[in-house]
Design a protein around this motif. Structure first.
Motif, short mmCIF file in Angstrom:
data_model
loop_
_atom_site.label_atom_id
_atom_site.label_comp_id
_atom_site.label_asym_id
_atom_site.label_seq_id
_atom_site.Cartn_x
_atom_site.Cartn_y
_atom_site.Cartn_z
N ARG A 68 0.83 -1.21 0.00
CA ARG A 68 0.00 0.00 0.00
C ARG A 68 0.87 1.27 0.00
O ARG A 68 0.60 2.22 -0.74
N MET A 72 1.04 4.03 -2.91
CA MET A 72 0.80 5.45 -2.64
C MET A 72 1.98 6.30 -3.14
O MET A 72 1.79 7.38 -3.69
N ALA A 194 -9.59 4.39 -2.05
CA ALA A 194 -9.52 3.38 -0.99
C ALA A 194 -9.47 1.98 -1.59
O ALA A 194 -10.03 1.04 -1.06
N GLY A 263 -5.36 4.40 -7.37
CA GLY A 263 -5.45 5.37 -6.26
C GLY A 263 -6.80 6.05 -6.19
O GLY A 263 -7.12 6.68 -5.20
N SER A 303 0.07 11.60 3.62
CA SER A 303 -1.38 11.78 3.70
C SER A 303 -2.07 10.45 3.99
O SER A 303 -3.02 10.39 4.77
N ASP A 304 -1.57 9.39 3.36
CA ASP A 304 -2.18 8.07 3.55
C ASP A 304 -1.93 7.57 4.98
O ASP A 304 -2.79 6.94 5.59
N ARG A 308 -4.94 6.58 7.46
CA ARG A 308 -5.09 5.24 8.06
C ARG A 308 -5.19 5.31 9.58
O ARG A 308 -5.76 4.44 10.21
N GLU A 315 -10.50 3.54 8.59
CA GLU A 315 -9.58 4.20 7.65
C GLU A 315 -10.33 5.19 6.79
O GLU A 315 -11.42 4.91 6.31
N VAL A 318 -7.77 8.45 1.28
CA VAL A 318 -6.66 9.41 1.29
C VAL A 318 -7.03 10.72 0.62
O VAL A 318 -6.53 11.79 0.98
#
Lengths: 342, 262
Positions: A68, A72, A194, A263, A303-304, A308, A315, A318
């Protein structure tokens, strides 16, 4: 100037490494740093059974978090680089994959692929990327062709048609989602960035597209400097304007499609990252493109990480974090710009 | 003796399906000389510059330099011969004076697009020559009109052109800078053996500064030759569709034009 760029480069690389480590280490399941280190040593040195930690930690670390984070990073790098390229091509600081309609077109392509169940074929998930690329290229072609006047593509008409055709694509996307209620949740999650499952598969699919896009843009970045004098001057300085426009638009569309297909619709990265970097290192696109890769990756991974963990265990998409942090920053930038104009 | 010149023969050009903007243009510009192109707004001055640089394809005619067809050259090779100072220059805010002038080296850069020591040397010597060295690190948004015009001319000269085309280089400049720019162009033309074509609105200034003059009206050249031969009352009145008087300026012994207000 050269010293300053080197300083910024080192800072950005250290920043990216730091953010990557944090993003892998922090999550809703707490894994002690010692175990993370041991698990990595195990993998790197191919040692077996250094520790007796439960194997679920290894699964979380290597099969969920790492892919992940890498996804990202690739998405952020793609959006920022594509954004800088569009800004340079159209000589407009507001141009980004969303404003020129490309992201919406890619989104429509991806929605069609997801909702029409086109994924059930030997190409599997890469169908989404291909559909997104086709959607992006069709949108760009319509935008460019409808904006063309006398063999040139003026910036104003280009942005206006980008907004119009982007809105059309977004409306079509919504319509398709409503017509297929069973796929609604899936498509909605995807759209907000997501897209979860899949492990390393999305990364493997995305990687070659992103690399191809980055190389094409990097080797033609100088032309973006010359484009700042206007297309006619670029032509008179020996640049093959039409050929380079096609190469650069295709490369930026490819990267946008790759970013959007896994994304989802993540705004502001393509706008804000190039802006910040431009104020620090200047507008030489040969440097800016490279810095945007690292800057975009850092920004989106961070940011992610926030998305999270801020409401853990729930979650957030993002895209919400980039928009929430991006909007105030953007207003700040606009105000600063207004002051400097005064 | 250098007889190289830019030859424009029977050139006709138009935008897409429209009627030709310029038709059957014949002109010769010799190296080391300044040719001023005069004519009212919309006569086709800027279009002719676009045609010479290959931005606007010709529907008829040929353009040669030293007997070589310059329109069949690649963009890059053509940019090593011709450079242009446009009427309006877009200058990006974040670029410094030196960055802009360095863009003139574009047609000489290698595959990796990195400037060499030679490029740096040419740009630095131009910056000193055109009096820009002290402001070389300033960004262009802080410059005055005169400074910007000098930056754009320096950028065009960094191309080391054999032909320099300038579209109204003195418009928007005060009288001091008009004189400075014209003097610089005359010096550069003779020193670097460049053929210079400049479009102008100020007829008296054109008469004082150019070696020869051409008058364009409705897309056609109606007269070409020395200022004395070309700037007659009938030629100018026909081109500008207004009564223009021509007398002789006692100081320079050159034609001097004036216009009735009625």
């Amino acid at each position: 100037m050269a010293k300053r760029s080197l300083g910024v480069a080192i800072t950005l690389i250290i920043l990216l490494c730091g953010i990557l480590i944090l993003a892998i280490a922090i999550g809703s399941v707490k894994i002690p740093p010692k175990i993370i280190l041991e698990l990595f040593l195990e993998r790197l040195l191919l040692i077996e059974n250094v520790n007796n930690s439960p194997s679920k930690f290894a699964t979380i670390l290597f099969d969920i978090r790492m892919p992940r984070v890498v996804l990202m990073a690739l998405t952020g790098a793609s959006l920022a680089t594509a954004g800088a390229t569009y800004q340079g091509l159209f000589r407009n600081p507001l141009a980004d994959p969303y404003l020129v309609g490309v992201a919406s077109g890619a989104g429509l392509g991806a929605t069609i692929a997801i909702n029409m169940n086109l994924i059930d074929n030997p190409l599997g998930l890469s169908t989404i990327t291909i559909a997104a690329f086709i959607g992006g290229i069709i949108t760009t072609s319509i935008v460019v062709l409808s904006a063309r006047i006398n063999n040139t593509t003026p910036v104003t008409t280009m942005l206006l048609s980008g907004i119009a055709i982007g809105s059309f694509a977004t409306a079509s996307t919504t319509l398709i989602m409503l017509r297929h209620p069973d796929g609604l949740q899936k498509a909605f999650n995807w759209m907000l960035g997501a897209y979860l499952g899949g492990g390393w598969t999305p990364v493997k699919i995305m990687f070659p597209y992103v690399m191809l896009g980055i190389l094409l843009i990097y080797f033609n970045a100088y032309a973006l400097n010359v484009f700042q004098l206007g297309e006619e001057q670029a032509h008179q300085l020996g640049i093959n304007v039409e050929k380079l426009k096609i190469i650069l638009i295709s490369a930026a569309t490819l990267m946008t499609a790759a970013a959007v297909s896994f994304g989802g619709l993540i705004g502001f990265v393509g706008l804000i990252v190039p802006h910040i970097l431009r104020t620090i290192i200047g507008s030489d696109y040969r440097k800016l493109i490279v810095f945007c890769m690292f800057g975009g990756a850092s920004f989106l991974v961070l940011s992610d990480l926030i998305a999270r963990n801020i409401m853990s265990p729930q979650e957030l998409p993002v895209g919400i974090i980039t928009a929430l942090s991006g909007t105030p920053f953007f207003i700040f930038l606009l105000r600063k710009l207004k002051k400097s104009v005064k | 003796m250098n007889t190289q010149s830019l030859q424009i023969s029977n050139v006709t050009a138009k935008y897409k399906q429209n009627a030709p903007i310029i038709s059957n243009i014949n002109l010769e510009i010799r190296r080391s000389k300044l040719l001023a192109l005069l004519g009212p707004n919309g006569a086709g001055k800027s279009t002719l510059i676009r045609a010479i640089t290959g931005v606007l394809p010709l529907s008829k005619g040929s353009i040669t330099f030293d007997n070589h067809d310059i329109l069949s050259l690649s963009n890059r090779n053509r940019a090593q011969i011709i450079s242009v100072v446009p009427q309006k220059s877009l200058l990006p805010d974040h670029f410094t004076v030196r960055d802009i002038v360095m863009l003139g080296r574009t047609p000489y850069l290698n595959f990796l697009k990195e400037e060499t020591e030679h490029d740096n040397m040419i740009v630095d010597s131009l910056l000193s020559e055109i009096n820009l060295y002290s402001i070389r690190n300033q960004t262009v948004n802080n410059l005055s009109g005169g400074e910007i015009q000098r930056v754009v001319i320096a950028r065009a000269l960094a191309q080391e052109p054999k032909i320099l085309l300038l579209d109204e280089p003195t418009a928007h400049l005060d009288i001091k800078y008009q004189t400075v720019i014209i003097k610089a162009l005359q010096d550069l033309a003779s020193k670097n053996n460049i053929a210079v074509l400049l479009t102008m609105h100020d007829i008296n200034q054109a008469i004082r500064s150019a070696d020869s003059i051409a008058i364009i009206s409705k897309g056609q050249i109606i007269a070409t030759g020395t200022p004395h031969d070309v700037c007659t009352s009938s030629n100018l009145s026909e081109a500008y569709e207004t009564k223009i008087h021509v007398s002789i300026d006692p100081r320079h012994k050159l034609p001097f034009i004036s216009v009735d207000n009625q």
